[in-house]
Design a protein around this motif. Sequence first.
Motif, PDB file in Angstrom:
ATOM      1  N   UNK A  96      18.802  15.999 -77.681  1.00 49.81           N
ATOM      2  CA  UNK A  96      17.758  14.989 -77.459  1.00 49.81           C
ATOM      3  C   UNK A  96      18.093  14.177 -76.207  1.00 49.81           C
ATOM      4  N   UNK A  97      17.058  13.795 -75.457  1.00 48.17           N
ATOM      5  CA  UNK A  97      17.299  13.085 -74.190  1.00 48.17           C
ATOM      6  C   UNK A  97      16.742  11.655 -74.234  1.00 48.17           C
ATOM      7  N   UNK A  98      17.231  10.835 -73.323  1.00 49.59           N
ATOM      8  CA  UNK A  98      16.724   9.463 -73.208  1.00 49.59           C
ATOM      9  C   UNK A  98      15.246   9.458 -72.838  1.00 49.59           C
ATOM     10  N   UNK A  99      14.830  10.438 -72.047  1.00 51.85           N
ATOM     11  CA  UNK A  99      13.416  10.509 -71.662  1.00 51.85           C
ATOM     12  C   UNK A  99      12.543  10.805 -72.884  1.00 51.85           C
ATOM     13  N   UNK A 100      13.049  11.616 -73.795  1.00 49.51           N
ATOM     14  CA  UNK A 100      12.280  11.881 -75.015  1.00 49.51           C
ATOM     15  C   UNK A 100      12.168  10.614 -75.868  1.00 49.51           C
ATOM     16  N   UNK A 101      13.260   9.882 -75.994  1.00 47.63           N
ATOM     17  CA  UNK A 101      13.185   8.608 -76.729  1.00 47.63           C
ATOM     18  C   UNK A 101      12.195   7.663 -76.044  1.00 47.63           C
ATOM     19  N   UNK A 102      12.212   7.665 -74.729  1.00 47.83           N
ATOM     20  CA  UNK A 102      11.318   6.775 -73.975  1.00 47.83           C
ATOM     21  C   UNK A 102       9.851   7.091 -74.247  1.00 47.83           C
ATOM     22  N   UNK A 103       9.547   8.360 -74.537  1.00 47.81           N
ATOM     23  CA  UNK A 103       8.158   8.741 -74.821  1.00 47.81           C
ATOM     24  C   UNK A 103       7.615   7.987 -76.035  1.00 47.81           C
ATOM     25  N   UNK A 104       8.502   7.608 -76.948  1.00 46.73           N
ATOM     26  CA  UNK A 104       8.083   6.843 -78.131  1.00 46.73           C
ATOM     27  C   UNK A 104       7.630   5.444 -77.711  1.00 46.73           C
ATOM     28  N   UNK A 105       8.412   4.835 -76.814  1.00 44.21           N
ATOM     29  CA  UNK A 105       8.027   3.508 -76.309  1.00 44.21           C
ATOM     30  C   UNK A 105       6.716   3.591 -75.518  1.00 44.21           C
ATOM     31  N   UNK A 106       6.581   4.631 -74.736  1.00 46.98           N
ATOM     32  CA  UNK A 106       5.362   4.787 -73.933  1.00 46.98           C
ATOM     33  C   UNK A 106       4.138   4.866 -74.850  1.00 46.98           C
ATOM     34  N   UNK A 107       4.230   5.659 -75.926  1.00 50.06           N
ATOM     35  CA  UNK A 107       3.102   5.777 -76.864  1.00 50.06           C
ATOM     36  C   UNK A 107       2.791   4.433 -77.501  1.00 50.06           C
ATOM     37  N   UNK A 108       3.841   3.709 -77.911  1.00 51.20           N
ATOM     38  CA  UNK A 108       3.618   2.391 -78.526  1.00 51.20           C
ATOM     39  C   UNK A 108       2.943   1.452 -77.536  1.00 51.20           C
ATOM     40  N   UNK A 109       3.378   1.497 -76.281  1.00 44.24           N
ATOM     41  CA  UNK A 109       2.800   0.586 -75.283  1.00 44.24           C
ATOM     42  C   UNK A 109       1.353   0.960 -74.966  1.00 44.24           C
ATOM     43  N   UNK A 110       1.039   2.250 -75.043  1.00 48.02           N
ATOM     44  CA  UNK A 110      -0.348   2.658 -74.775  1.00 48.02           C
ATOM     45  C   UNK A 110      -1.282   2.108 -75.864  1.00 48.02           C
ATOM     46  N   UNK A 111      -0.732   1.877 -77.063  1.00 52.56           N
ATOM     47  CA  UNK A 111      -1.526   1.276 -78.139  1.00 52.56           C
ATOM     48  C   UNK A 111      -1.560  -0.246 -78.017  1.00 52.56           C
ATOM     49  N   UNK A 112      -0.431  -0.823 -77.642  1.00 53.75           N
ATOM     50  CA  UNK A 112      -0.324  -2.285 -77.574  1.00 53.75           C
ATOM     51  C   UNK A 112      -1.276  -2.883 -76.547  1.00 53.75           C
ATOM     52  N   UNK A 125      14.305  -1.312 -73.216  1.00 53.83           N
ATOM     53  CA  UNK A 125      12.958  -0.965 -73.671  1.00 53.83           C
ATOM     54  C   UNK A 125      12.964   0.072 -74.798  1.00 53.83           C
ATOM     55  N   UNK A 126      14.138   0.522 -75.237  1.00 48.80           N
ATOM     56  CA  UNK A 126      14.237   1.302 -76.481  1.00 48.80           C
ATOM     57  C   UNK A 126      14.265   0.388 -77.700  1.00 48.80           C
ATOM     58  N   UNK A 127      14.391  -0.906 -77.460  1.00 48.36           N
ATOM     59  CA  UNK A 127      14.548  -1.872 -78.555  1.00 48.36           C
ATOM     60  C   UNK A 127      13.216  -2.530 -78.877  1.00 48.36           C
ATOM     61  N   UNK A 128      13.090  -2.971 -80.126  1.00 53.22           N
ATOM     62  CA  UNK A 128      11.886  -3.682 -80.537  1.00 53.22           C
ATOM     63  C   UNK A 128      11.882  -5.088 -79.968  1.00 53.22           C
ATOM     64  N   UNK A 129      10.747  -5.737 -80.086  1.00 54.47           N
ATOM     65  CA  UNK A 129      10.628  -7.128 -79.648  1.00 54.47           C
ATOM     66  C   UNK A 129      11.256  -8.051 -80.688  1.00 54.47           C
ATOM     67  N   UNK A 130      11.547  -9.272 -80.269  1.00 57.70           N
ATOM     68  CA  UNK A 130      12.013 -10.309 -81.193  1.00 57.70           C
ATOM     69  C   UNK A 130      10.912 -11.360 -81.246  1.00 57.70           C
ATOM     70  N   UNK A 131      10.311 -11.506 -82.424  1.00 65.34           N
ATOM     71  CA  UNK A 131       9.149 -12.392 -82.522  1.00 65.34           C
ATOM     72  C   UNK A 131       9.212 -13.276 -83.759  1.00 65.34           C
ATOM     73  N   UNK A 132       8.666 -14.484 -83.605  1.00 61.37           N
ATOM     74  CA  UNK A 132       8.301 -15.297 -84.764  1.00 61.37           C
ATOM     75  C   UNK A 132       7.049 -14.673 -85.353  1.00 61.37           C
ATOM     76  N   UNK A 133       6.809 -14.950 -86.623  1.00 65.92           N
ATOM     77  CA  UNK A 133       5.561 -14.461 -87.198  1.00 65.92           C
ATOM     78  C   UNK A 133       5.720 -14.119 -88.656  1.00 65.92           C
ATOM     79  N   UNK A 134       4.804 -13.312 -89.122  1.00 71.09           N
ATOM     80  CA  UNK A 134       4.857 -12.939 -90.527  1.00 71.09           C
ATOM     81  C   UNK A 134       3.645 -12.131 -90.917  1.00 71.09           C
ATOM     82  N   UNK A 135       3.611 -11.797 -92.188  1.00 64.51           N
ATOM     83  CA  UNK A 135       2.487 -11.045 -92.717  1.00 64.51           C
ATOM     84  C   UNK A 135       2.553 -11.048 -94.228  1.00 64.51           C
ATOM     85  N   UNK A 136       1.447 -10.685 -94.839  1.00 62.56           N
ATOM     86  CA  UNK A 136       1.400 -10.649 -96.304  1.00 62.56           C
ATOM     87  C   UNK A 136       0.428  -9.575 -96.750  1.00 62.56           C
TER      88      UNK A 136
END
Lengths: 381, 138
Positions: free
Chosen positions: A149-165, A195-206
């Motif tokens: 597995x390569x770093x570029x393949x992992x990066x594709x996951x972030x790219x997909x998430x950002x295309x949705x965000x 950019x392989x890491x998630x964001x750090x946010x205040x917030x919540x959900x229910x």
Amino acid sequence: MGAFEHPLRYIPDRTLAQVHAEVAVGALRDAGLSIRDVDAYFCAGDAPGFGALSMADYLGIDARLTDTTETGGSSYLAHVGHAVDAIAAGHCHVALVTLAGKPRTGGSQPGGSGNFGDAPEANFENHWGGSVPGYYAMAAARHMHQYGTTSAQLAAIKVAASSHAQHNPNAFLPKLVTVEEVLASPLVADPLHRLDCCVITDGGGAVVVVSPEVARTLNRPERAVAVLGHGEAIRHSSNGRIDLTHTAALWSGPPAFDQAGVTPSDIQYASIYDSFTITVLLTLEDLGFCAKGEGGRFVESGALEAPNGVLPFNTDGGGLCNNHPGNRGGMTKIIEAVRQVRGDAHPAVQVPDCELALAHGTGGSLATRTGASTLILGRSS
Amino acid sequence: MSASDLPTRAIVATVETQDFWDATAEGRFLLRRCNTCEAVIWYPRSHCPICMSTDVSWIDAAGTGVVYSFSITRAASGTWKGALPYVLALVELDEGPRILTNIVGIDVDDVRIGMAVKVVFEDAIEGSALYRFAPVTT
């Protein structure tokens, strides 16, 4: 089922308990219910004070059942599964699950998992400068070593998430990023970049889970979402024989699919826990969306991109770009799956006729001990 | 007797682990082994997690193994900030267990999965010693 995600990502002016209350009200309004209807309350380690006792008191819930199962970010999916079972057993009718966190404004920070001073493992894990990124990076390094597995393949996951965000006005990181930008971001813990890491946010959900009888009374079939299957598991250090190439999803997935009577290829949308890109890749393999070791090729094919990929994922932008409230991404995984089944996701990322969705949570640390919980959600018949 | 300048802090030994930490201070690495099912146990505890026997004894480990996986931490806060970059690793001991530790005595960029390593002991606070691993020099 009712669901609500707090719209804010930075909440300096409210207490942690207040954020719990705001998301509780939001989810109950979404369900068409009031706090007086709630007879079961679920929360995890993010709740202040004496957990369910403090929070039920603060919220004004006369709970006949509480559950404070704590498996980190996967807790809330386990809570939903437990609520379904408790409702089926007749112990309650309306179950409320809340999550809130304020890591940006004075709440607990994302520290090293397992830094519990009196834990039996403490002295064997706490002296090495371990951090959450460091632990997950070891899982990535081993997968790279074993499967190429390569770093570029992992990066594709972030790219997909950002295309949705980019379609989510509340997303913490709404900007589209490229594979090159991910690889150019600073290494936090090799081989994981910032950019392989998630964001750090205040917030919540229910979320609110109700009995079939209550759902019929509410008479809002277009809003109703059914929990068709649930599974959960933990994977720990296994007497020192830990295997970093899989998560506990290997065991939480099959019972969920079996209960729902479906297979991975039937799933039209998946919320996959994304504390890091490697978390997504391992989970996709463990849940059977691709073979073990094939995750890199699967994600770089564009499989995760909505609405036309083989398996559109995290269409809210996920924890990687949208929201990871309180360093716990499980609740938002449920909420976006509910939106997809209702047809409420942003039109640019809504999966057409989404009748069957999966939500998966991962808690703890892959390099030590981790929890997993899988939900299969569908249209209520 | 330190192979690195990574941070150390006090070890809080318990009745289950006092012998282990006494041994590291003497330059020995002990493992628990179950006398009933012969499983080698990690981390040290007073029962066997395989068969639940409480008939467990200490054995001297070879102190050698290979790097199972590692990461190079390049961002940290607090005590470890001054030690950047450093290597967090899981070392697979010859006896089987994969244990969390640091790899020291080598440039961080030269560490590889599968690399042969041996234990080194580093003074911690109040006479105790931590175990870390360094490459086996040939």
